[in-house]
Design an enzyme around this catalytic site. Sequence first.
Site, PDB file in Angstrom:
ATOM      1  CD  GLU A  79      -2.933  -1.025   2.376  1.00 17.47           C
ATOM      2  OE1 GLU A  79      -2.936  -0.012   3.096  1.00 17.47           O
ATOM      3  OE2 GLU A  79      -3.715  -1.976   2.547  1.00 17.47           O
ATOM      4  CD  GLU A 119      -3.487  -5.673   3.934  1.00 20.90           C
ATOM      5  OE1 GLU A 119      -4.338  -4.873   4.368  1.00 20.90           O
ATOM      6  OE2 GLU A 119      -2.258  -5.489   3.992  1.00 20.90           O
TER       7      GLU A 119
END
Length: 487
Positions: free
Chosen positions: A206, A394
């Site tokens: 991320e 995720e």
Amino acid sequence: MIRFDRRLFGKLAAMSAAGFALPEGKSVAAMAGPKGAAAASSDRGFPQGFVWGSATASYQVEGAVHEGGRGVSIWDTFSHTPGKTFQGETGDVATDSYHRFPEDIALMKAMGLKACRFSIAWPRIFPEGTGQPNQKGIDHYRIFVEALREAGIEPYCTLYHWDLPQALEDKGGWQSKATAQAFAEYAGYTAGKLGDVVKNWMTMNEMSSFIEIGYGSGRHAPGLTLSKQKLAQARHHAVLGHGLAVSAIRASAGKGAKVGSAESVRPIVPAFNSAEHVAAAKKAFVEENAPYLTVMHTGRYTDHYLQKLGADAPVFTAEELKAIAAPLDFQGINIYTAEQVRAADNALGYAIIPKPKGYPTMASDWLTIGPGALYWVPKLAAETMGIKEIYITENGCSADDVVASDGEVYDTDRVMFLEAYLTQLQRGVSEGVPVRGYFLWSLLDNYEWADGYSKRFGITYVDFKTQKRIPKLSSKFYGSVIGRNGL
Ligand code: IFM
């Protein structure tokens, strides 16, 4: 009553041939029943070999911040700065997984997990970010990975999940191009040392979070609120670091290594499934992910992104763009929420619909519920950027879990969340969207960054005082999905 339908029978046969699991191992013929009537729909299966895993990250679970020669990370500094995290909580101990990983692996094994996504703490390998490596750090991860393999669980390793060595932050962190180069060196070194036991590598987790929240809003480490220009340049250094690391890993990890990243994309979904909104969603997906996923997969910043920044646009070279777009074996995508998009009569051809008041969320206020994202986001990534292999690296949610009087944790809200999202994932996979695996965030309740231990994302409850682990109802649900390879 389900009536016999030749088209359904044909679809079942095709799915069976394509490796989709039928309920409890039934053949298509058996499913058709004595008079040829289909007994049940098998539309809820996943392809054989679908990778089911869970995910964690070093600073969120390891603890042991002063052990094994580990250097200081920006999260040590930030979490120890008064006022930065919920009740001043830190990751000093977290779930103590640095010591308790055998217990964590036993939990994974009991659930039937096939894969484990974890991250390596850069300051355990290079305590100062560059220079002298720390053999104890490599040894720790080797022992961990070998224990996973022993349990029949495939390791998926992320090299950077936000714990930047403080020494590098002191020299500018992601504001400096030197950090991109240092990251590539660390990545190449680590892949060289562990490439015999780790085959699946992710550069960073991320970028959009650690740059926008760490250097933009300042809510995360290192807690900076940079000017527009400096922020745009930091974004560029992050994607550059990713690209340079891809080549470094390929050069050192050895045979059979697969390299990707885990990115939190802007989770675009069309307002609803109509031709005009889907076309708008495709435009939005490329534009809204311009500084990260789009440049990584197209090798250019979009015109709109650069025009919008004007004089604040990042400085870059053609050579750097080429490095950023180094081909990947897979793209990991982290998905929690959804952004609904509609067709619009404006220069972009789309508009993001603001969330109405009262839109449902889970325990974290940012976590608006949007299961359709698990269908649309990988589909849009494949269709607009030609990505051929995707993992959901995720997905999961926070919930206000409590231990019931019988000692169990009945997180029915999380089960509902997961079932809804996995249903949408199955929808996409059965239509041919190239998602090869799913990693649930998270195996354990853990340190949720600025929210400290106040938000629980685990499918295993952790009593942070005693470190006792209790598998929640959701872990049993997930185990049953894995066991039947379907919903
Ligand atoms: O805990 C985080 C993780 O570190 C990155 N992705 C989102 C999770 C939940 O907020």
